[in-house]
Design a protein around this motif. Structure first.
Motif, mmCIF file in Angstrom:
data_model
loop_
_atom_site.group_PDB
_atom_site.id
_atom_site.type_symbol
_atom_site.label_atom_id
_atom_site.label_comp_id
_atom_site.label_asym_id
_atom_site.label_seq_id
_atom_site.Cartn_x
_atom_site.Cartn_y
_atom_site.Cartn_z
ATOM 1 N N ARG A 30 40.531 -12.361 -37.379
ATOM 2 C CA ARG A 30 41.499 -12.450 -36.278
ATOM 3 C C ARG A 30 42.390 -11.218 -36.237
ATOM 4 O O ARG A 30 42.734 -10.729 -35.143
ATOM 5 N N ALA A 31 42.774 -10.668 -37.385
ATOM 6 C CA ALA A 31 43.635 -9.485 -37.426
ATOM 7 C C ALA A 31 42.928 -8.280 -36.808
ATOM 8 O O ALA A 31 43.575 -7.448 -36.152
ATOM 9 N N ARG A 32 41.635 -8.158 -37.016
ATOM 10 C CA ARG A 32 40.894 -7.020 -36.440
ATOM 11 C C ARG A 32 40.875 -7.077 -34.921
ATOM 12 O O ARG A 32 40.664 -6.056 -34.260
ATOM 13 N N GLN A 33 41.103 -8.240 -34.351
ATOM 14 C CA GLN A 33 41.097 -8.400 -32.895
ATOM 15 C C GLN A 33 42.487 -8.230 -32.281
ATOM 16 O O GLN A 33 42.676 -8.476 -31.092
ATOM 17 N N LEU A 34 43.464 -7.810 -33.092
ATOM 18 C CA LEU A 34 44.852 -7.715 -32.621
ATOM 19 C C LEU A 34 44.969 -6.752 -31.440
ATOM 20 O O LEU A 34 44.415 -5.655 -31.454
ATOM 21 N N LYS A 35 45.716 -7.174 -30.434
ATOM 22 C CA LYS A 35 46.015 -6.305 -29.302
ATOM 23 C C LYS A 35 47.360 -6.713 -28.704
ATOM 24 O O LYS A 35 47.776 -7.877 -28.821
ATOM 25 N N PRO A 36 48.056 -5.781 -28.087
ATOM 26 C CA PRO A 36 49.382 -6.092 -27.524
ATOM 27 C C PRO A 36 49.293 -7.030 -26.326
ATOM 28 O O PRO A 36 48.343 -6.976 -25.547
ATOM 29 N N LEU A 351 53.857 -0.870 -29.376
ATOM 30 C CA LEU A 351 52.593 -1.596 -29.511
ATOM 31 C C LEU A 351 52.698 -2.685 -30.567
ATOM 32 O O LEU A 351 52.192 -3.799 -30.380
ATOM 33 N N MET A 352 53.351 -2.379 -31.688
ATOM 34 C CA MET A 352 53.513 -3.367 -32.750
ATOM 35 C C MET A 352 54.324 -4.561 -32.260
ATOM 36 O O MET A 352 53.963 -5.721 -32.502
ATOM 37 N N ALA A 353 55.433 -4.283 -31.593
ATOM 38 C CA ALA A 353 56.307 -5.366 -31.132
ATOM 39 C C ALA A 353 55.584 -6.260 -30.129
ATOM 40 O O ALA A 353 55.701 -7.490 -30.177
ATOM 41 N N GLN A 354 54.805 -5.654 -29.210
ATOM 42 C CA GLN A 354 54.091 -6.452 -28.212
ATOM 43 C C GLN A 354 52.912 -7.202 -28.818
ATOM 44 O O GLN A 354 52.340 -8.075 -28.168
ATOM 45 N N SER A 355 52.576 -6.887 -30.065
ATOM 46 C CA SER A 355 51.503 -7.600 -30.765
ATOM 47 C C SER A 355 52.038 -8.657 -31.711
ATOM 48 O O SER A 355 51.266 -9.286 -32.437
#
Length: 783
Positions: A30-36, A351-355
């Protein structure tokens, strides 16, 4: 968002770190699929999830995800009627157990200690499936082997197998001992699932039976002796039965798992989500990150922000504000000063915050949710495509300008570089004007001196620079908002030893406008440094004042404690002296009473004297309570009828009225006066008591019993109560009353009888009869 931006801003490297913090293969996937996300509500939910998981980790440490594996392939197989092997069944049981452990862990967290409603709601969806877990564990052990107890038939088959194996070994062991010289090695081994002996080639006929194999040299034959062929056949048959029974058991378990397929699939989904959430929290903890407050107004306000992929001990934290008073920042200054790092920091933090990831900055930071983050950073020159540096930059900029809008964050690195300086500067300003007019949020870096004045000529644009230390000839990497960068070429050259005449000649060759801009920047830089110094001095003074205040507070508390201790000690000493004096006075009075033999002093006169003696004792006021009253009287509530002390007069009185303006009317004796609430201290509040009639005399409003029980009362209190009682009994119209005083020492009986002799409304008194209480009672005849 375009995945190209992930590589440009190193977001893919952050994802790699996130994957390492996931506890299960499910969470890693699931972490590899992370997107904002681009919706504010979704981003806020993600941030709340991460924050709540972070609170759990901070207070309770690691969260148990042990035993949870990816069982999705197994569930797909049972869904289409497939049969799982023992190891797959065991993984399903362990995943059920792992989900149960995680649920118990979260449910045991104290709700008053930490509020985690989202985490609680998720774990509440985990189906326990205890029956299925027990059924699997009753058939399969922890190593993935089917247990003998999985079925009675399997138990019988395995007993048969062990019996046959034992018989075979006994017979072969006997042969190894008796014919050891004929064997290459005195051992029993297995070939083709049958027990055999390693026989030398020349003794082949001595054993008979079946040859199953031979050594590479041909000198040793692996023979199944004739004496065990039949038993080996029985063993093979039993093993075939064992295999068939195991397949039946696994098929039955697979069918049972299939009936729970929806619940198991849902559990896998929830466990994946929880591992993903806690992985985000662990990453934030490792980065010493904070939860940003998200907005959709394009406001970026981060304090002491650090690039998450740089060494914490080496990176310089910066404050960045964008989107309120200005929408664009133009950063000027020399190379290697940290301008590009600042661009990537803002883009990566967004990007991190929106993810749903926390950002490495101080608490209270704010970040915006953008539909798109665009970046033109780095040299993407392509030899194959025959693109120059300028052409490659412009290709990307053209794509950006076609998509940019008010919900965009745009990052330009070295805008307009790679071409003629004058044309590049003009083009850079035109591009910035276009993006700013689109209301996008922009941060751009440049070398062009023409852009230093750009921020002063455009609304919504501000200059910035990265500080450079001329003395050390090193950048400090501090971002200075509002101050354009200086070239520092002349100062650096002088520090490196260039002749002053050459430096002065060079200064004469630069234009007047450039000189004015440099002087302005130098003035701003000097003013900034002075302001920072003043701020540091003020901060230091404030800290010293706070330290002094804390010290004075501690000293005052210590003084108050010592004062209270001395008050208490003095009062205890005085109280002891008073008690001693009262005791001595009581003994004296009692001695005088006994000497009088009832001669001249009346009993009520003795009581009055004793009362005056008690009132003569000083009233010791608890200074601690008095001081407390002075501080808390404003918080007290008063009611009509309360007995209070008027602090300003040191007099006691009774509240008779409370006015709306907090003025309270108090009666002290015959005097009535208004007093402020803060000047009163509550002494006593009488609880209203509803009197129940004890006895009713017809035609009378007085309710009193025809008898009075004085047993257990103090002598003087008993006589005072007796006097009040006789008055009430007379008013009630009683002709006769009974006084119960008990036998005891006889002192109270004597007092009651003496009282009867001196009271004008008591005609006579007598000792009670046998049926009335005897000598423990005195009966009065009233007039």
């Amino acid at each position: 968002m375009n995945k190209r931006i992930y590589q440009i801003l190193d977001f893919d490297k952050v994802i790699e770190q996130l994957v390492e913090h996931a506890a299960t293969s499910l969470g890693k996937e699931r972490a590899r699929q992370l997107k904002p996300e681009t919706e504010l509500t979704k981003v806020e939910l993600l941030q709340s999830e991460t924050d709540q998981a972070g609170q759990v980790i901070r207070l309770y440490g690691d969260v148990p995800f042990g035993g949870i594996t990816d069982i999705k392939p197994s569930l797909k197989r049972v869904e289409i009627g497939g049969v799982l092997n023992a190891q797959e069944c065991l993984q399903i049981a362990e995943t059920i157990y792992g989900g149960k452990q995680l649920r118990n862990f979260v449910e045991n967290i104290d709700e008053e200690e930490v509020a985690i409603p989202i985490i609680r709601e998720l774990v509440g969806q985990i189906e326990l499936l205890n029956h299925l877990e027990r059924e699997i564990k009753s058939c399969i052990d922890d190593n993935g082997h089917v247990l003998d107890g999985a079925s009675s038939k399997l138990r019988q088959i395995r007993m048969k197998i062990r019996t046959n194996e034992s018989r075979i070994r006994d017979r072969l062991d006997s042969l190894t001992k008796s014919k050891s010289k004929m064997l290459s090695d005195a051992i029993v081994t297995i070939r083709n699932d049958r027990y055999v002996l390693p026989v030398k080639q020349e003794y082949r006929g001595a054993f008979g039976g079946i040859v199953h194999d031979q050594s590479s040299s041909g000198q040793t034959l692996f023979i199944e002796p004739q004496v065990v062929v039949e038993i080996n056949n029985q063993l093979s048959e039993a093993r075939a039965q064992e295999k068939a029974e195991i397949e039946r058991i696994l098929r039955q378990l697979s069918q049972e798992i299939g009936t729970h397929h929806p619940y198991l699939t849902h559990n896998v989904k929830i466990l994946t989500q929880l591992d993903f959430i806690f992985a985000r929290a662990k990453l934030g903890r490792s980065m010493k990150a904070a939860m940003p407050k998200m907005n959709d107004q394009g406001i970026i306000d981060i304090k002491q922000a650090r690039h998450p992929l740089l060494n914490e001990d080496e990176v310089v934290a910066n404050d960045i504000l964008l989107g309120e008073d200005y929408h664009a920042i133009v950063i000027t200054g020399p190379n290697t000063g940290g301008k590009t790092v600042t661009l990537k920091l803002v883009g990566l933090a967004t990007l991190m915050a929106q993810s749903g990831l926390q950002v490495p900055a101080l608490d209270g930071c704010r970040l915006a949710v953008f539909d798109e983050v665009f970046a033109d950073i780095g040299d993407e020159q392509s030899i194959e495509q025959s693109l120059s540096t300028f052409s490659s930059h412009m290709t990307q900029i053209v794509k950006i300008l076609k998509q940019v809008n008010h919900k965009s964050l745009v990052l330009f690195d070295e805008l307009g570089a790679g071409t003629d300086p004058q044309e590049g500067a003009a083009l850079a300003m035109a591009i910035l004007d276009y993006v700013v007019n689109k209301k996008a949020r922009v941060i751009a870096t440049t070398h062009y001196p023409e852009l230093k004045a750009y921020g002063y000529n455009r609304d919504g644009v501000i200059n910035a620079s990265v500080e450079f230390d001329v003395k050390s000839l090193q950048p400090t990497y501090r971002l200075l908002i509002g101050v354009p960068g200086r070239s520092n070429a002349f100062e650096i050259s002088r520090r490196l030893g260039l002749d002053d005449q050459i430096i002065e000649a060079g200064k004469q060759l630069i234009g007047t406008d450039t000189k004015s801009v440099e002087h302005m920047i130098e003035s701003l830089d000097t003013a900034r440094r002075q302001a920072e110094q003043d701020y540091d001095d003020a901060e230091r003074t404030l800290q010293e004042a706070e330290a002094l205040r804390d010290q004075l507070r501690k000293e005052l508390e210590k003084f108050d404690q010592e004062r209270e201790r001395l008050y208490q000690k003095a009062e205890e000493t005085a109280q002891k002296a008073i008690e001693k004096a009262r005791q001595e006075a009581t003994e004296i009075v009692e001695s005088i009473r006994q000497m009088q033999h009832g001669a001249s002093l009346k009993e009520h006169e003795w009581i009055e004297a004793r009362k005056r003696l008690d009132q003569a004792a000083p009233n010791l006021t608890d200074k601690r309570q008095e001081n407390k009253a002075l501080h808390t009287s404003a918080k007290q509530t008063f009611e009509v009828g309360d007995e209070v002390n008027v602090l300003t007069l040191n007099q006691n009185g009774t509240i008779i009225a409370i006015n709306a303006d907090d003025d309270i009317q108090v009666q002290i004796g015959v005097m009535k006066l208004k007093v402020k609430k803060r000047d009163l201290r509550l002494i006593k509040r009488e609880n209203p008591i509803v009197a129940k009639p004890l006895a009713t005399v017809k035609g009378s409003h007085y309710h009193v019993k025809p008898e009075l029980d004085l047993r257990g009362e103090r002598y003087e209190d008993a006589l005072a109560e007796l006097e009040n009682y006789i008055d009430d009994a007379i008013l009630a119209g009683y002709q006769k009353v009974t006084i119960i005083h008990g036998k005891g020492t006889g002192a109270l009986r004597k007092g009651v009888q003496s009282f009867a002799q001196s009271h004008p409304n008591i005609k006579s008194s007598r000792v009670g009869g046998m049926n009335e209480g005897g000598s423990g009672v005195t009966v009065f005849e009233l007039s």
